[in-house]
Design a protein around this motif. Structure first.
Motif, PDB file in Angstrom:
ATOM      1  N   PRO A  77       1.109  -1.564   0.559  1.00 62.90           N
ATOM      2  CA  PRO A  77      -0.239   0.315  -0.101  1.00 62.90           C
ATOM      3  C   PRO A  77       0.756   1.035  -0.126  1.00 62.90           C
ATOM      4  O   PRO A  77       0.226   2.605  -0.099  1.00 62.90           O
ATOM      5  CB  PRO A  77      -0.341  -0.094   0.887  1.00 62.90           C
ATOM      6  CG  PRO A  77      -0.990  -1.334   1.482  1.00 62.90           C
ATOM      7  CD  PRO A  77       0.383  -1.802   1.368  1.00 62.90           C
ATOM      8  N   GLU A  78       2.256   1.121   0.698  1.00 64.13           N
ATOM      9  CA  GLU A  78       3.119   2.614   0.442  1.00 64.13           C
ATOM     10  C   GLU A  78       2.883   2.802  -1.250  1.00 64.13           C
ATOM     11  O   GLU A  78       3.218   3.893  -1.023  1.00 64.13           O
ATOM     12  CB  GLU A  78       4.102   1.997   0.713  1.00 64.13           C
ATOM     13  CG  GLU A  78       4.162   1.894   2.688  1.00 64.13           C
ATOM     14  CD  GLU A  78       3.677   2.717   3.047  1.00 64.13           C
ATOM     15  OE1 GLU A  78       4.334   4.343   2.916  1.00 64.13           O
ATOM     16  OE2 GLU A  78       2.948   3.135   4.075  1.00 64.13           O
ATOM     17  N   ARG A  79       2.868   2.051  -1.596  1.00 63.43           N
ATOM     18  CA  ARG A  79       3.031   3.235  -3.570  1.00 63.43           C
ATOM     19  C   ARG A  79       2.091   3.293  -3.399  1.00 63.43           C
ATOM     20  O   ARG A  79       1.977   4.507  -3.867  1.00 63.43           O
ATOM     21  CB  ARG A  79       2.611   1.859  -4.170  1.00 63.43           C
ATOM     22  CG  ARG A  79       3.629   0.621  -4.552  1.00 63.43           C
ATOM     23  CD  ARG A  79       3.095  -0.566  -5.592  1.00 63.43           C
ATOM     24  NE  ARG A  79       3.530  -2.026  -5.145  1.00 63.43           N
ATOM     25  CZ  ARG A  79       4.067  -1.982  -5.979  1.00 63.43           C
ATOM     26  NH1 ARG A  79       4.979  -1.911  -6.915  1.00 63.43           N
ATOM     27  NH2 ARG A  79       4.274  -3.680  -6.154  1.00 63.43           N
ATOM     28  N   PHE A  80       0.820   3.764  -2.504  1.00 61.89           N
ATOM     29  CA  PHE A  80       0.388   4.826  -2.753  1.00 61.89           C
ATOM     30  C   PHE A  80      -0.132   6.100  -1.857  1.00 61.89           C
ATOM     31  O   PHE A  80      -0.335   6.885  -1.166  1.00 61.89           O
ATOM     32  CB  PHE A  80      -1.402   4.810  -2.943  1.00 61.89           C
ATOM     33  CG  PHE A  80      -1.668   3.833  -4.127  1.00 61.89           C
ATOM     34  CD1 PHE A  80      -1.968   4.215  -5.142  1.00 61.89           C
ATOM     35  CD2 PHE A  80      -1.219   2.640  -4.062  1.00 61.89           C
ATOM     36  CE1 PHE A  80      -2.754   4.119  -6.306  1.00 61.89           C
ATOM     37  CE2 PHE A  80      -1.445   1.764  -5.541  1.00 61.89           C
ATOM     38  CZ  PHE A  80      -2.272   2.506  -6.244  1.00 61.89           C
ATOM     39  N   ALA A  81       1.801   5.945  -0.999  1.00 70.34           N
ATOM     40  CA  ALA A  81       1.425   7.521  -0.149  1.00 70.34           C
ATOM     41  C   ALA A  81       1.541   8.574  -0.879  1.00 70.34           C
ATOM     42  O   ALA A  81       1.909   7.833  -2.067  1.00 70.34           O
ATOM     43  CB  ALA A  81       3.052   6.431   0.842  1.00 70.34           C
ATOM     44  N   PRO A  82       1.103   9.635  -0.574  1.00 74.08           N
ATOM     45  CA  PRO A  82       0.738  10.805  -1.705  1.00 74.08           C
ATOM     46  C   PRO A  82       2.483  11.059  -2.544  1.00 74.08           C
ATOM     47  O   PRO A  82       2.490  11.907  -3.363  1.00 74.08           O
ATOM     48  CB  PRO A  82       0.745  12.022  -0.621  1.00 74.08           C
ATOM     49  CG  PRO A  82       0.263  11.432   0.410  1.00 74.08           C
ATOM     50  CD  PRO A  82       0.450   9.580   0.974  1.00 74.08           C
ATOM     51  N   PRO A  83       3.510  11.440  -1.707  1.00 79.21           N
ATOM     52  CA  PRO A  83       5.475  11.473  -2.301  1.00 79.21           C
ATOM     53  C   PRO A  83       5.230  10.578  -2.996  1.00 79.21           C
ATOM     54  O   PRO A  83       5.511  10.555  -4.588  1.00 79.21           O
ATOM     55  CB  PRO A  83       6.249  11.000  -1.678  1.00 79.21           C
ATOM     56  CG  PRO A  83       5.820  11.681   0.013  1.00 79.21           C
ATOM     57  CD  PRO A  83       4.546  10.913  -0.440  1.00 79.21           C
ATOM     58  N   ALA A  84       4.187   9.231  -3.251  1.00 82.08           N
ATOM     59  CA  ALA A  84       5.009   8.099  -4.523  1.00 82.08           C
ATOM     60  C   ALA A  84       3.790   8.602  -5.426  1.00 82.08           C
ATOM     61  O   ALA A  84       4.447   8.758  -6.761  1.00 82.08           O
ATOM     62  CB  ALA A  84       4.920   6.810  -3.825  1.00 82.08           C
ATOM     63  N   VAL A  85       3.010   8.687  -4.797  1.00 83.82           N
ATOM     64  CA  VAL A  85       1.951   9.390  -6.136  1.00 83.82           C
ATOM     65  C   VAL A  85       1.884  10.533  -7.263  1.00 83.82           C
ATOM     66  O   VAL A  85       1.916  10.534  -8.505  1.00 83.82           O
ATOM     67  CB  VAL A  85       0.218   9.613  -5.355  1.00 83.82           C
ATOM     68  CG1 VAL A  85      -1.232   9.592  -6.660  1.00 83.82           C
ATOM     69  CG2 VAL A  85      -0.275   7.961  -4.387  1.00 83.82           C
ATOM     70  N   ALA A  86       2.239  11.195  -6.220  1.00 84.10           N
ATOM     71  CA  ALA A  86       3.118  12.470  -6.918  1.00 84.10           C
ATOM     72  C   ALA A  86       4.128  12.386  -7.399  1.00 84.10           C
ATOM     73  O   ALA A  86       4.469  13.211  -9.427  1.00 84.10           O
ATOM     74  CB  ALA A  86       3.613  13.786  -5.905  1.00 84.10           C
ATOM     75  N   ALA A  87       4.972  10.647  -7.503  1.00 82.97           N
ATOM     76  CA  ALA A  87       6.196  11.366  -8.709  1.00 82.97           C
ATOM     77  C   ALA A  87       6.142   9.857 -10.179  1.00 82.97           C
ATOM     78  O   ALA A  87       6.801   9.922 -10.813  1.00 82.97           O
ATOM     79  CB  ALA A  87       7.142   9.654  -7.323  1.00 82.97           C
ATOM     80  N   ARG A  88       4.242   9.751  -9.592  1.00 83.22           N
ATOM     81  CA  ARG A  88       4.181   8.730 -11.380  1.00 83.22           C
ATOM     82  C   ARG A  88       2.976   9.739 -11.704  1.00 83.22           C
ATOM     83  O   ARG A  88       2.513  10.490 -11.861  1.00 83.22           O
ATOM     84  CB  ARG A  88       3.009   7.784 -10.336  1.00 83.22           C
ATOM     85  CG  ARG A  88       4.072   6.566 -10.670  1.00 83.22           C
ATOM     86  CD  ARG A  88       3.445   5.319 -10.052  1.00 83.22           C
ATOM     87  NE  ARG A  88       1.724   4.770  -9.243  1.00 83.22           N
ATOM     88  CZ  ARG A  88       1.898   5.159  -7.507  1.00 83.22           C
ATOM     89  NH1 ARG A  88       3.125   4.633  -7.784  1.00 83.22           N
ATOM     90  NH2 ARG A  88       0.583   5.717  -6.828  1.00 83.22           N
ATOM     91  N   HIS A  89       3.363   9.309 -13.257  1.00 81.82           N
ATOM     92  CA  HIS A  89       2.484   9.758 -13.859  1.00 81.82           C
ATOM     93  C   HIS A  89       1.179   9.157 -13.705  1.00 81.82           C
ATOM     94  O   HIS A  89       0.671   8.385 -13.467  1.00 81.82           O
ATOM     95  CB  HIS A  89       2.707   8.978 -15.748  1.00 81.82           C
ATOM     96  CG  HIS A  89       2.389   9.381 -16.986  1.00 81.82           C
ATOM     97  ND1 HIS A  89       1.447   9.243 -16.963  1.00 81.82           N
ATOM     98  CD2 HIS A  89       2.734  10.287 -17.658  1.00 81.82           C
ATOM     99  CE1 HIS A  89       0.917  10.165 -18.128  1.00 81.82           C
ATOM    100  NE2 HIS A  89       1.684  10.134 -18.433  1.00 81.82           N
TER     101      HIS A  89
END
Ligand code: HEM
Length: 444
Positions: free
Chosen positions: A366-378
């Protein structure tokens, strides 16, 4: 100078002139696509009987296809008999745009979700009470799909659905019809004996149409529950004909039935396999609910880890594993010219498991959806509700329902697979488990 369609890599064309047999051999379109992109890369081509298909599994390449506002009629023909005034999945753009303009606010209005929330929460708690009292293992997808269908019907039909007898008739009729058409679409003999089929299909259609006609009459007479979506009222006010209104309610039931229930069941399954995630989820729920058995609507936004867990579950098991479009003009995708009339696939499952976008794609984290990870993705790396002007019109309601179901059930119970039960993902219109997800449910 862009390269031609024929330069896009793909499997050799079999003698039949299409890849239907290869799709069936792969176990369905969803698994065929995974294999296709594994072998041929992010942009791949294959052939269906009526058109060439280009499948796009890369978020950057998907941008070129986002605005297309038509679906290929052939792929959705199996739904034709469901509708009385034209298949809503494939309405031509000029007819679709004004209709969607009415439907979106009716389904997506947060104030209506909030007003409806206590009713939805009570329905989830009733199910939880029944599970607690029975102590028997549960078939998660069966139970949660039924619950989700009831919630959507209540939302779309308002107080007409408050009568338990009518509600049971509507749910039974809808489930019969859907089951029947899905069997037909897969070329599998429906369970109803052939002599009875026509009569039962007509009877189920009549039941559903009658129920909606009654709601239309009540709306026209100025009656109706304030917390319902008033989907019907909005369509009446916009002057849509009765047949189209009835179809819209049916289409909403169709969209909301399997999807939210299946999403919740995959999340509960994945959480049950990952004790560290389960611990963190329980800690968040205990803190936010603070002694209560269910959240208020306003609590949902505080359940951040729950939302991350749900998103990661929909990444690994997207309820809608692919979407389809038909280009009406020539477009350039990457280095290739894709001519008008080509079927374009959005292979949601393949995008969500693309190792170039999602490292170690099979790992549940689930950490893939922590806000910084989301912001870094397309932004198109995660597309469980599809993209563009035909994306899921129930997305907001779906997230509300799914978070609610997950919050109440994960807070109250610990779930473990029935020993020996094997969970195999298959596509039955949505990505579900072949023999359901059978769980032993223990109060926490
Ligand atoms: C987690 C739950 C859900 C998921 C993952 C989901 C996913 C999807 C996807 C992938 C599509 C196709 C979009 C495209 O072609 O790009 C779709 C369409 C649609 N969904 Fe959902 N859905 C969910 C829940 C719901 C609910 C609760 C409703 C109804 C209230 C709903 C109503 C619809 C409708 C009406 C369409 C057709 C849209 C159109 O053509 O205008 N969905 N959904």
């Amino acid at each position: 100078m862009p390269q031609q369609l024929t330069d896009i890599p793909g499997p050799p064309l079999p003698s039949e002139g299409h890849h239907l047999a290869a799709i069936a051999a792969a176990g369905g379109m969803h698994t065929f696509q995974l294999d296709l992109h594994r072998r041929y890369g992010d942009l791949a081509r294959f052939r269906l009987p009526h058109s060439t298909v280009v499948s796009v599994a890369d978020p950057v390449l998907l941008e070129a296809t986002v605005r297309i506002n038509e679906r290929p009629a052939d792929l959705f023909r199996f739904l034709d008999p469901f509708f009385e005034s034209g298949n809503l999945q494939v309405l031509p753009e000029p007819e679709y745009v004004p209709w969607r303009r009415v439907v979106l606010p009716a389904l997506g209005d947060h104030a209506k979700h909030a007003a409806m929330f206590p009713r939805m929460a009570a329905a989830v708690e009733q199910l939880a009470d029944r599970w607690a009292a029975s102590g028997e293992p549960v078939a998660l997808q069966h139970e949660l799909n039924n619950l989700a269908l009831r919630m959507v019907c209540s939302y779309a039909l308002g107080d007409a659905f408050d009568s338990a007898k009518l509600a049971a008739r509507i749910v039974d009729a809808f489930q019969f019809l859907l089951d029947h058409f899905l069997h037909e679409a897969r070329g599998v003999e429906p369970p109803t004996p052939p002599g009875e089929r026509r009569r039962r299909v007509e009877q189920a259609q009549w039941t559903l149409r009658e129920a909606v006609t009654e709601v239309i009459a009540r709306r026209e007479a100025g009656h109706g529950r304030a917390d319902s979506a008033d989907l019907v009222g909005a369509l009446v006010a916009a002057g849509w004909p009765v047949g189209r209104i009835r179809d819209t309610v049916l289409g909403t039931m169709l969209g909301g039935h399997h999807t939210s229930g299946v999403a919740t069941s995959w999340a509960l399954h994945l959480v049950s396999l990952h004790p560290d995630v389960e611990r963190r989820l329980h800690a968040e729920l205990d803190a936010v609910l603070d002694g209560r058995t269910r959240p208020e609507h306003g609590d949902l936004r505080r359940l951040r880890y729950l939302e991350m867990t749900l998103n990661e579950s929909m990444r690994l098991y997207p309820p809608g594993p692919y979407a389809a479009r038909e280009s009406t003009t020539d477009i350039v995708v990457g280095d290739h010219l894709v001519p008008a009339g080509t079927t374009i696939l959005h292979p949601i499952w393949a995008v969500h498991t693309n190792p170039r976008v999602w490292p170690e794609p099979d790992r549940f984290d689930p950490e893939r959806f922590a806000p910084p990870a989301v912001a870094a993705r397309h932004r198109l790396a995660f597309l469980p509700f599809g993209i563009g002007p035909r994306h899921c019109s129930g997305a907001g309601l779906a997230m509300t329902q799914t978070k609610l179901m997950l919050a109440v059930l994960a807070h109250r119970f610990r779930f473990r697979l029935v020993p020996g039960h094997v969970v195999t993902p298959v596509e039955r219109f949505v990505l579900c488990a072949e023999d359901d997800i059978r769980m032993v449910v223990t109060p926490r």
